[in-house]
Design an enzyme around this catalytic site. Structure first.
Site, mmCIF file in Angstrom:
data_model
loop_
_atom_site.group_PDB
_atom_site.id
_atom_site.type_symbol
_atom_site.label_atom_id
_atom_site.label_comp_id
_atom_site.label_asym_id
_atom_site.label_seq_id
_atom_site.Cartn_x
_atom_site.Cartn_y
_atom_site.Cartn_z
ATOM 1 N N ILE A 30 -30.908 9.885 5.406
ATOM 2 C CA ILE A 30 -30.550 8.463 5.445
ATOM 3 C C ILE A 30 -30.731 7.877 6.841
ATOM 4 O O ILE A 30 -31.044 6.686 6.979
ATOM 5 C CB ILE A 30 -29.102 8.269 4.912
ATOM 6 C CG1 ILE A 30 -28.909 6.884 4.355
ATOM 7 C CG2 ILE A 30 -28.050 8.618 5.950
ATOM 8 C CD1 ILE A 30 -27.690 6.760 3.440
ATOM 9 N N HIS A 98 -28.618 23.012 5.271
ATOM 10 C CA HIS A 98 -29.832 22.186 5.218
ATOM 11 C C HIS A 98 -30.605 22.320 6.514
ATOM 12 O O HIS A 98 -30.039 22.669 7.549
ATOM 13 C CB HIS A 98 -29.490 20.704 4.993
ATOM 14 C CG HIS A 98 -28.576 20.136 6.027
ATOM 15 N ND1 HIS A 98 -27.217 20.377 6.013
ATOM 16 C CD2 HIS A 98 -28.814 19.352 7.111
ATOM 17 C CE1 HIS A 98 -26.654 19.749 7.026
ATOM 18 N NE2 HIS A 98 -27.607 19.128 7.727
HETATM 19 P P1 DGP Z 1 -26.124 17.458 10.099
HETATM 20 O O1 DGP Z 1 -25.442 16.558 11.093
HETATM 21 O O2 DGP Z 1 -27.113 18.402 10.724
HETATM 22 O O3 DGP Z 1 -25.123 18.154 9.229
HETATM 23 O O4 DGP Z 1 -27.005 16.482 9.201
HETATM 24 C C1 DGP Z 1 -26.502 15.730 8.147
HETATM 25 C C2 DGP Z 1 -27.499 14.664 7.856
HETATM 26 O O5 DGP Z 1 -27.225 14.156 6.567
HETATM 27 C C3 DGP Z 1 -27.477 13.455 8.806
HETATM 28 O O6 DGP Z 1 -28.697 13.406 9.547
HETATM 29 C C4 DGP Z 1 -27.370 12.252 7.897
HETATM 30 C C5 DGP Z 1 -27.617 12.805 6.515
HETATM 31 N N1 DGP Z 1 -26.833 12.180 5.461
HETATM 32 C C6 DGP Z 1 -25.485 12.038 5.449
HETATM 33 N N2 DGP Z 1 -25.100 11.421 4.322
HETATM 34 C C7 DGP Z 1 -26.234 11.169 3.608
HETATM 35 C C8 DGP Z 1 -26.478 10.550 2.354
HETATM 36 O O7 DGP Z 1 -25.584 10.094 1.631
HETATM 37 N N3 DGP Z 1 -27.777 10.481 1.945
HETATM 38 C C9 DGP Z 1 -28.792 10.967 2.699
HETATM 39 N N4 DGP Z 1 -30.019 10.856 2.221
HETATM 40 N N5 DGP Z 1 -28.600 11.565 3.892
HETATM 41 C C10 DGP Z 1 -27.329 11.657 4.339
#
Ligand code: DGP
Length: 138
Positions: A30, A98
């Site tokens: 996102i 991830h």
């Molecule tokens: P980390 O900080 O490494 O755990 O990365 C988590 C990532 O997840 C961050 O870059 C933003 C993404 N993210 C959080 N919530 C959502 C969501 O609802 N949808 C999507 N597509 N990405 C998300």
């Protein structure tokens, strides 16, 4: 409580999914740190790499490689960083394993400057650190 990624896997919340199979799902992050920033997520509910099954890790990295090539082709990127934050200390914010695929278009579009402590680590310290890791593997 299900993670936000589990909700995406279960189609409870929307995401721009680019790949899915039995073990992994990939969708646009996102935040779009750069254009095409993609997350490759294990369907297995492991919170981090320390919990992840080796078979899942192996498959996930294979998918990450395929997606990297697809991203390069789609956006004509000049580089790509692969990043995985594991643990709060390491900056993890979603506790569901991830990896980030972060396309790069110019040297200055992100800052990932690792410190270089080479000058302050002795030969014996390198040796001891390597030995500890090797012992932990067995
Ligand atoms: P980390 O900080 O490494 O755990 O990365 C988590 C990532 O997840 C961050 O870059 C933003 C993404 N993210 C959080 N919530 C959502 C969501 O609802 N949808 C999507 N597509 N990405 C998300």
């Amino acid at each position: 409580m299900p993670t936000i990624f589990a909700k995406i896997i279960n189609r409870e919340i929307p995401a721009h999914i680019v790949y899915e199979d039995d073990l992994v799902i990939a969708f646009l992050d996102i935040s779009q740190a750069t254009k095409g920033h993609t997350l490759v997520v294990s369907k297995e509910l492991s919170k981090d790499i320390f919990e992840l099954k080796p078979e899942t890790a192996s498959h996930l990295f294979m998918v990450a490689q395929k997606l990297s090539v697809a991203i390069q082709k789609a956006f004509h990127v000049s580089g790509l960083n692969i990043l995985s934050n594991n643990g709060e200390t390491a900056g993890q914010s979603v506790f569901h394993f991830h990896i980030h695929l972060i396309p790069r278009y110019a040297k200055g579009d992100l800052s990932f400057q690792l410190p270089n402590n080479m000058g302050s680590v002795t030969f014996d310290e390198y040796k001891e650190r390597a030995q500890k890791i090797k012992e932990a593997l067995s």
